[in-house]
Scaffold this motif. Sequence first.
Motif, short mmCIF file in Angstrom:
data_model
loop_
_atom_site.label_atom_id
_atom_site.label_comp_id
_atom_site.label_asym_id
_atom_site.label_seq_id
_atom_site.Cartn_x
_atom_site.Cartn_y
_atom_site.Cartn_z
N UNK A 1 -34.82 40.40 -6.26
CA UNK A 1 -35.97 41.09 -6.84
C UNK A 1 -35.68 41.67 -8.20
N UNK A 2 -34.53 42.34 -8.33
CA UNK A 2 -34.15 42.96 -9.61
C UNK A 2 -33.96 41.91 -10.70
N UNK A 3 -33.27 40.82 -10.36
CA UNK A 3 -32.99 39.78 -11.35
C UNK A 3 -34.29 39.14 -11.84
N UNK A 4 -35.20 38.88 -10.92
CA UNK A 4 -36.49 38.27 -11.30
C UNK A 4 -37.31 39.22 -12.14
N UNK A 5 -37.41 40.47 -11.71
CA UNK A 5 -38.21 41.46 -12.43
C UNK A 5 -37.66 41.72 -13.83
N UNK A 6 -36.33 41.87 -13.93
CA UNK A 6 -35.71 42.14 -15.23
C UNK A 6 -35.87 40.96 -16.18
N UNK A 7 -35.73 39.76 -15.65
CA UNK A 7 -35.88 38.57 -16.50
C UNK A 7 -37.30 38.47 -17.03
N UNK A 8 -38.29 38.72 -16.18
CA UNK A 8 -39.69 38.65 -16.61
C UNK A 8 -40.01 39.74 -17.62
N UNK A 9 -39.54 40.97 -17.36
CA UNK A 9 -39.81 42.08 -18.27
C UNK A 9 -39.18 41.83 -19.64
N UNK A 10 -37.94 41.33 -19.64
CA UNK A 10 -37.25 41.07 -20.90
C UNK A 10 -37.91 39.91 -21.65
N UNK A 11 -38.26 38.86 -20.94
CA UNK A 11 -38.89 37.69 -21.58
C UNK A 11 -40.25 38.03 -22.17
N UNK A 12 -41.03 38.80 -21.41
CA UNK A 12 -42.38 39.16 -21.85
C UNK A 12 -42.39 40.39 -22.76
N UNK A 13 -41.22 41.06 -22.86
CA UNK A 13 -41.09 42.26 -23.68
C UNK A 13 -42.08 43.34 -23.24
N UNK A 14 -42.08 43.61 -21.92
CA UNK A 14 -42.95 44.65 -21.37
C UNK A 14 -42.11 45.62 -20.53
N UNK A 15 -42.61 46.82 -20.28
CA UNK A 15 -41.84 47.82 -19.53
C UNK A 15 -41.58 47.41 -18.09
N UNK A 16 -40.51 47.96 -17.53
CA UNK A 16 -40.18 47.74 -16.12
C UNK A 16 -39.98 49.09 -15.44
#
Length: 234
Positions: A75-90
């Motif tokens: 869950x963390x890896x997926x969420x962090x990757x998406x947040x970083x790629x999309x440049x949005x807050x997590x």
Amino acid sequence: MNVLAIDTSNQVLGVAISKDDEIKAEYTANIKRNHSIGLMPAIDHIMKETETTPDQLDRIVVAKGPGSYTGVRIGLATAKTMAWTLNIPIVAVSSLELLAHNVRQQNILISPFFDARRGLVYTGLYENNHDRIFIKKEDQNIKMDQWLEELKSLQKPVVFLSQDIKLHQALIKEKLGKMGSIPAYIDHLPRPGTLALLGAQKNPESVHDLTPNYIRMVEAEANWLKEQENKQNG
């Protein structure tokens, strides 16, 4: 605000989309399987159902544990990757706090927990006060019988929530009797929609500094440290 919520921290896989504090879609699967297989298809499904594109997301929310080491990492890896790629807050939320929000009774103590094997549980103590959940005792890893003795000393009713409730139900009744309340099974499963709404209210964290909340070290790490200590003492 468009929020994507992800929870793979325990057996339940949950994904949800909320828009402007309204749950638009949520997917839950309470099945013993590898979340790495089901997570992305679940995200893709609810994104399509809500006609949401990745560039429309404003925030990612993830359950950070405690729970299954592998599940938390997925869950963390997926969420962090998406947040970083999309440049949005997590935003990361305690998996125990999330479960505690299933209780609607006012002014009552809540003990969500997950079985941690060998008589241990991951748990914490919360209270619903005027529809807000407050932490009374921090999340911890503790022997269940010891935890129940602590709760018994408080002399207050406690609601217990857990996907593993059947493993500890008899002990809860033995130790607390009528002071230990166990609701219907549907209330023991975390809701990803609730996670989305919670995450919309909390402050974001640094995507690079965000780490899993294991509470205790994974067994391999503990064994390695013990081995190093033995070498130094030898």
